[in-house]
Design an enzyme around this catalytic site. Structure first.
Site, PDB file in Angstrom:
ATOM      1  CB  THR A  12     -10.743  13.627 -15.655  1.00 45.46           C
ATOM      2  OG1 THR A  12     -10.573  12.775 -14.880  1.00 45.46           O
ATOM      3  CG2 THR A  12      -9.441  14.296 -16.049  1.00 45.46           C
ATOM      4  CB  CYS A  18      -3.601  10.701 -12.980  1.00 46.78           C
ATOM      5  SG  CYS A  18      -4.021   9.263 -11.844  1.00 46.78           S
ATOM      6  CG  HIS A  35      -7.559   9.569 -15.234  1.00 46.11           C
ATOM      7  ND1 HIS A  35      -8.443  10.357 -14.458  1.00 46.11           N
ATOM      8  CD2 HIS A  35      -6.578   9.212 -14.368  1.00 46.11           C
ATOM      9  CE1 HIS A  35      -8.153  10.272 -13.200  1.00 46.11           C
ATOM     10  NE2 HIS A  35      -6.952   9.847 -13.323  1.00 46.11           N
TER      11      HIS A  35
END
Lengths: 151, 213
Positions: A12, A18, A35
């Site tokens: 990611t 996050c 996520h």
């Protein structure tokens, strides 16, 4: 939310506040990544909720999916990265602290599900791109100042 | 709020006009600051999902210098003024001179950082005050904060309020161009205006075109 089996990698990009949560079964070489954007699904204002975004809903869902793919329920471990505070403000309201709050919420949820957290790279004020290799159980982390390192 | 259902192309055109007025003033402020002509492109207004938003500046890992302001008051929201890192270097050189600005590839000197922060503050502030004049809404900027990092990491922060209400954002995006340079050296800056979900209703109401619910 994605699942990968070796030799696939899972990745990611551009994590800020996050938190990237990797759950993995090292023996079976299966892993999944969530996520997490917000700590708690009670923060949502719409139904149905997008379970993939909240710590308290994304982690159980990821665990469930991983077991469906053949991971052993008691074998699953976790590595996490992210939860930065990208901007520093004088004062600052609670929303500004969302990075650290996400990390706390993720840890609480892992604890509740009896998933052992084996490594983390959280907090600070830098963006991260992360990549997990289910074959070696290594999580590599890239930041703009420190290059690539592995946890 | 479901943007696609509640918004007509007419509403999007109005937001484009809001962006046009704001960015026009910001371009003037920037041009005065740098003492050279700065032009802006016609703003674009797009409904995008969270993954798509960073594509507007070249992908989630593109390193940008970004000033972030939280908009407070009647129509809360988030605002970013972003420059690709190379262009931020140029801007800081233009503002404080070559030697004071220089350090390494990504790292900026303390002085360069505060110059960028202040430039962002002036530019974003002029955008916002024209928005306030145009809508007659009471909107005020929070103190600015600067971050030089991956675009994805920075923008996701501005999406937090929106993410509580869905997975889409309306992005009012304007690009600036420094016309005094060769094409290869042009300074390109991006403005992102991200109103919170409830603010759209207030903005449209203030402009006399309420949303159908």
């Amino acid at each position: 939310m994605n699942i990968a089996k070796a030799p696939q990698l899972i990745r990611t990009t551009g994590l800020g506040s996050c938190v990237g949560v990797v759950l993995f079964d090292e023996r079976k070489q299966i892993s999944g990544m969530a996520h997490v954007m917000l700590p708690n699904s009670e923060l949502t204002r719409v139904k149905p909720i997008n379970k993939a975004k909240y710590a308290d809903t994304a982690i159980p869902l990821l665990l469930e999916n991983l077991i469906k793919w053949g991971a052993g329920a008691h074998e699953v471990k976790a590595k996490i990265a992210g939860g930065s505070q990208m901007f520093q403000f004088a004062g600052g309201n609670e929303m500004m602290r969302v990075g650290p709050r996400n990390v706390e919420a993720v840890k609480k949820e892992l604890d509740r599900l009896h998933i052992r957290l084996v490594a983390e790279d959280t907090g600070g004020n830098k963006g991260r791109t992360i990549e997990f290799n289910p074959q070696t159980a290594e999580l590599s982390i890239k930041t703009i100042d420190m290059g690539i390192y592995v946890i | 709020m479901n943007f696609e259902q509640n918004f007509t192309s007419f509403h999007l055109d109005i937001l484009k006009e809001v962006g046009n007025i704001g960015a026009g003033n910001a371009a003037t402020a920037m041009s005065q600051l740098l003492n050279k002509p700065i032009e802006m492109k016609v703003p674009s207004v797009k409904i995008v999902n969270f993954e798509e938003i960073t594509e507007l500046v070249g992908g989630p890992e593109t390193v940008v210098s970004s000033v972030f302001l939280r908009i407070e008051g009647d129509a809360p929201g988030s605002m970013f003024f972003m420059l690709p890192v190379k262009q931020a270097k140029r801007l800081s050189r233009d503002l404080i001179g070559e030697e004071l600005a220089a350090r390494s590839e990504h790292a900026f000197s303390e002085l360069a950082i505060s110059a960028l922060q202040e430039a962002g503050n002036i530019i974003a502030g002029s955008y916002l005050s024209s928005l306030a004049d145009f809508t007659k809404l009471n909107v005020e900027p929070s103190p600015p904060a600067l971050s030089i990092d991956m675009a994805g990491a920075i923008l996701s922060f501005g999406l937090l309020e929106l993410s509580r209400a869905g997975d889409h954002a309306i992005v009012i995006n304007t690009t600036f161009i420094d016309q005094s340079e060769h094409l290869a050296h042009e300074i390109q800056g991006y403005f992102f205006l991200l109103p919170d979900p409830d603010s759209f209703k207030k903005i449209f109401q203030a402009l006399g075109v309420p949303l159908d619910e």
